[in-house]
Each structure stands twice: as structure tokens, then as C-alpha cells.
Design a protein around this motif. Structure first.
Motif, PDB file in Angstrom:
ATOM      1  N   ARG A 157       0.840  -1.191   0.000  1.00  0.00           N
ATOM      2  CA  ARG A 157       0.000   0.000   0.000  1.00  0.00           C
ATOM      3  C   ARG A 157       0.879   1.247   0.000  1.00  0.00           C
ATOM      4  O   ARG A 157       0.796   2.108   0.897  1.00  0.00           O
ATOM      5  N   CYS A 158       1.713   1.358  -1.003  1.00  0.00           N
ATOM      6  CA  CYS A 158       2.596   2.516  -1.138  1.00  0.00           C
ATOM      7  C   CYS A 158       1.747   3.758  -1.411  1.00  0.00           C
ATOM      8  O   CYS A 158       0.886   3.741  -2.293  1.00  0.00           O
ATOM      9  N   ASP A 159       2.003   4.839  -0.674  1.00  0.00           N
ATOM     10  CA  ASP A 159       1.121   5.999  -0.804  1.00  0.00           C
ATOM     11  C   ASP A 159       1.341   6.778  -2.088  1.00  0.00           C
ATOM     12  O   ASP A 159       0.563   7.680  -2.410  1.00  0.00           O
ATOM     13  N   PHE A 160       2.389   6.470  -2.846  1.00  0.00           N
ATOM     14  CA  PHE A 160       2.599   7.139  -4.129  1.00  0.00           C
ATOM     15  C   PHE A 160       1.965   6.370  -5.281  1.00  0.00           C
ATOM     16  O   PHE A 160       2.006   6.817  -6.432  1.00  0.00           O
ATOM     17  N   CYS A 161       1.370   5.209  -4.993  1.00  0.00           N
ATOM     18  CA  CYS A 161       0.863   4.327  -6.039  1.00  0.00           C
ATOM     19  C   CYS A 161      -0.662   4.312  -6.044  1.00  0.00           C
ATOM     20  O   CYS A 161      -1.308   4.288  -4.989  1.00  0.00           O
ATOM     21  N   VAL A 162      -1.246   4.297  -7.237  1.00  0.00           N
ATOM     22  CA  VAL A 162      -2.693   4.332  -7.380  1.00  0.00           C
ATOM     23  C   VAL A 162      -3.338   2.956  -7.177  1.00  0.00           C
ATOM     24  O   VAL A 162      -4.540   2.852  -6.966  1.00  0.00           O
ATOM     25  N   ALA A 163      -2.532   1.903  -7.219  1.00  0.00           N
ATOM     26  CA  ALA A 163      -3.087   0.541  -7.209  1.00  0.00           C
ATOM     27  C   ALA A 163      -4.020   0.238  -6.036  1.00  0.00           C
ATOM     28  O   ALA A 163      -5.100  -0.321  -6.244  1.00  0.00           O
ATOM     29  N   PRO A 164      -3.656   0.570  -4.777  1.00  0.00           N
ATOM     30  CA  PRO A 164      -4.564   0.214  -3.673  1.00  0.00           C
ATOM     31  C   PRO A 164      -5.944   0.843  -3.810  1.00  0.00           C
ATOM     32  O   PRO A 164      -6.957   0.218  -3.519  1.00  0.00           O
ATOM     33  N   SER A 165      -5.982   2.107  -4.268  1.00  0.00           N
ATOM     34  CA  SER A 165      -7.261   2.795  -4.411  1.00  0.00           C
ATOM     35  C   SER A 165      -8.015   2.335  -5.648  1.00  0.00           C
ATOM     36  O   SER A 165      -9.247   2.253  -5.640  1.00  0.00           O
ATOM     37  N   ALA A 166      -7.291   2.027  -6.702  1.00  0.00           N
ATOM     38  CA  ALA A 166      -7.940   1.706  -7.971  1.00  0.00           C
ATOM     39  C   ALA A 166      -8.376   0.251  -8.069  1.00  0.00           C
ATOM     40  O   ALA A 166      -9.415  -0.057  -8.653  1.00  0.00           O
ATOM     41  N   TRP A 167      -7.591  -0.658  -7.509  1.00  0.00           N
ATOM     42  CA  TRP A 167      -7.893  -2.079  -7.660  1.00  0.00           C
ATOM     43  C   TRP A 167      -8.325  -2.768  -6.371  1.00  0.00           C
ATOM     44  O   TRP A 167      -8.886  -3.851  -6.419  1.00  0.00           O
ATOM     45  N   GLY A 168      -8.035  -2.168  -5.238  1.00  0.00           N
ATOM     46  CA  GLY A 168      -8.459  -2.783  -3.989  1.00  0.00           C
ATOM     47  C   GLY A 168      -7.706  -4.070  -3.700  1.00  0.00           C
ATOM     48  O   GLY A 168      -6.512  -4.203  -3.955  1.00  0.00           O
ATOM     49  N   LEU A 246      11.704  -2.631 -12.901  1.00  0.00           N
ATOM     50  CA  LEU A 246      11.726  -2.440 -11.452  1.00  0.00           C
ATOM     51  C   LEU A 246      11.586  -0.954 -11.150  1.00  0.00           C
ATOM     52  O   LEU A 246      12.213  -0.120 -11.803  1.00  0.00           O
ATOM     53  N   GLY A 247      10.778  -0.615 -10.148  1.00  0.00           N
ATOM     54  CA  GLY A 247      10.606   0.776  -9.770  1.00  0.00           C
ATOM     55  C   GLY A 247      11.280   1.074  -8.446  1.00  0.00           C
ATOM     56  O   GLY A 247      11.235   0.272  -7.517  1.00  0.00           O
ATOM     57  N   PHE A 248      11.923   2.243  -8.370  1.00  0.00           N
ATOM     58  CA  PHE A 248      12.560   2.673  -7.125  1.00  0.00           C
ATOM     59  C   PHE A 248      12.007   4.036  -6.743  1.00  0.00           C
ATOM     60  O   PHE A 248      12.069   4.973  -7.533  1.00  0.00           O
ATOM     61  N   GLU A 249      11.476   4.125  -5.519  1.00  0.00           N
ATOM     62  CA  GLU A 249      11.026   5.435  -5.058  1.00  0.00           C
ATOM     63  C   GLU A 249      12.230   6.293  -4.700  1.00  0.00           C
ATOM     64  O   GLU A 249      12.311   7.457  -5.051  1.00  0.00           O
ATOM     65  N   CYS A 250      13.182   5.704  -3.988  1.00  0.00           N
ATOM     66  CA  CYS A 250      14.386   6.428  -3.617  1.00  0.00           C
ATOM     67  C   CYS A 250      15.462   5.424  -3.238  1.00  0.00           C
ATOM     68  O   CYS A 250      15.205   4.496  -2.483  1.00  0.00           O
TER      69      CYS A 250
END
Length: 275
Positions: A157-168, A246-250
Motif C-alpha cells: 500500500r505505497c502511498d505514491f501508487c494508485v493501485a490500492p485505491s484503484a484495484w483494492g 523495477l521501480g525505485f522510489e528512492c
């Protein structure tokens, strides 16, 4: 129809997946790439548009032109789920969640009783779904038609990612059904569109093991966690994995991650040299 920005095109799964799961009303349907020129004089009695946020202006423009002709429009996609009131101004009907989980929509359309909103069924599952109707895609306009989806959503549930809100809640397709879909395609190279197919390690190992005998090459997405499990990484390679995004936030030392709140002590690239 999927609204897309111009650029390299590949076969998507939203619209053709819905067509595969819907009733006979979609048997003679068409999937059209909204990033290409679209003639709104098309002889259709229902238009479905799936869009993400940056393509929504294009989606709204297409929707408005069809509605001006009296053709009802159904809007779906990530942006529709996040901003339902905005999308409603440009459509006769909206779908929240996965369109395959709203079978009543086409039945209501056939009966002339289309409702303003349809929500994905609570018990929606990827199990037992028909294969997407990939033949509806305009092949000459797409660089790659062979895509597959084994999972949907992500456990993180990364807060920068739309997936949790969009796909549940994350969903998984039975491995045997995903393999049957791949065999039916007859593709030698394909792309997994899953956001995080390794989220459930046991499932990922089962999937990768089942891919080995098929002898295909595939690309997809993953997190650096794949490098922390030598068995999983080895299975991915043996199953035909050729590319992973692969994605890296930081990656900076001492940086606080918005995903976990933890402080990074080393760059993921340094701590996972095999990734």
C-alpha cells in the motif's frame, strides 16, 4: 475502446477481457485504440471507454461526440474509479472497478434499462473467466498483441501508487487457467501486465514452474524483493523471463520511504546486485 496517448501500442486487456466475459451483445463488437483517429460516425449502439487520468481529456472528447449523436457511452478505468462525479458528466453510465465484474450492464443495455452506475461485484474473482477476445484488437496498429494477466492489484500500500485505491484487494488467476490462456495464444514471446506478480511468492513460484515447459520468453514488472529469494529468481529465469521493469522510489542512504516509513541504509541496487 481505450483512450491512449500516441506512441508504441500493445494489446491491452481491459476492453477485450470485458468482451470475453460479456454476453452475446458483444459478439460483433470492436476494440478501437482511442489514441488513433476515431470516426464518431461508427455505426454502434453502445460505446465503452476505459481511460487513465492523463488520457481522460481525450476520452471525454470522444464520449461527448458520440453522445451528441445519441449513442450511449459507458466510462470505466482507473480515473473513473477515483473521480466518479467528474466522469459522470461525460457519460450515460459509469463502471467502478473491473468491468468483467458487472455482467448485468450488458443485460440491462439489451433491455433498454441501462443504469447510471455499475459497481464491481464484491465476490469478483479472476477464476473461471473466459479468455479475452484478442481478435477484436486492430492488429495492424499494435506492436505487440500478446499480453497476459495472472494477478491484479498489489499487496503493498505505497502511498505514491494508485493501485490500492484503484484495484483494492489483490486477485489471482488460477495458474492452470493462465497457462491455458498462453497456450491458446500460441505466442513465443509475451508480456505480463501484472503490477506485481511476485507479491505472493508461493503463487509466483507455481506460475514460473508451470511456464518452464512452455518455453516462451516473457517480460513484466516486479519489485527488488525478487532478488532476495534465489529460488524465485532462478525460476523466473528458467521460465523465460527476459526483462523486468523495477521501480525505485528512492535509493539514497538515509532516505525515508513513503511506502514503509523505514529508513534506507543502502541503495537497493547495491544490496541486490543480481536484480
Amino acid at each position: 475502446m481505450r483512450a491512449r496517448a500516441p506512441g508504441t501500442r500493445c494489446g491491452e486487456r481491459g476492453d477485450e477481457a470485458f468482451a470475453g466475459s460479456a454476453n452475446r451483445a458483444v459478439a460483433c463488437g470492436r476494440c478501437i485504440d482511442g489514441g488513433l483517429a476515431i470516426g464518431t460516425e461508427l455505426d454502434v449502439d453502445l460505446v465503452g471507454i476505459s481511460a487513465i487520468t492523463h488520457t481522460d481529456p481525450r476520452a471525454y472528447d470522444i464520449a461527448n461526440r458520440f453522445r451528441d449523436r445519441g449513442v450511449p457511452v459507458v466510462l470505466g478505468g482507473v480515473h473513473r474509479r477515483l473521480m466518479p462525479d467528474e466522469a459522470t458528466r461525460h457519460a450515460d453510465c459509469g463502471v467502478t472497478g473491473c468491468a468483467e465484474g458487472t455482467p448485468q450492464l450488458m443485460l440491462d443495455h439489451d433491455a433498454g434499462a441501462l443504469r447510471p452506475r455499475y459497481d464491481q461485484a464484491r465476490a469478483f474473482s479472476l477464476a473461471g473467466r473466459r479468455c479475452p477476445k484478442r481478435e477484436l484488437l486492430p492488429g495492424t496498429d499494435h506492436a505487440l498483441l500478446h499480453t497476459i494477466e495472472a494477478t491484479r492489484g498489489c499487496i503493498h500500500r505505497c502511498d505514491f501508487c494508485v493501485a490500492p485505491s484503484a484495484w483494492g484487494q489483490p486477485l489471482q488467476r488460477p495458474v492452470c487457467e493462465a497457462i491455458d490462456d498462453i497456450r491458446q495464444m500460441g505466442a513465443r514471446r509475451l508480456v505480463f501486465v501484472d503490477l506485481n506478480p511476485i507479491a505472493d511468492v508461493a503463487y509466483a513460484k507455481e506460475l514460473f514452474s508451470a511456464l518452464i515447459p512452455i518455453e516462451i520468453a516473457w517480460s513484466g514488472l516486479a519489485t527488488t524483493l525478487i532478488a532476495r529469494d534465489p529460488e524465485l529468481l532462478d525460476l523466473a529465469a528458467r521460465s523465460g523471463c527476459r526483462d523486468l521493469l523495477l521501480g525505485f522510489e528512492c535509493g539514497a542512504r538515509g532516505a525515508s520511504s513513503r511506502a514503509t516509513g523505514a529508513t534506507s541504509t543502502a541503495s537497493p541496487l547495491c544490496s541486490n546486485p543480481r536484480a
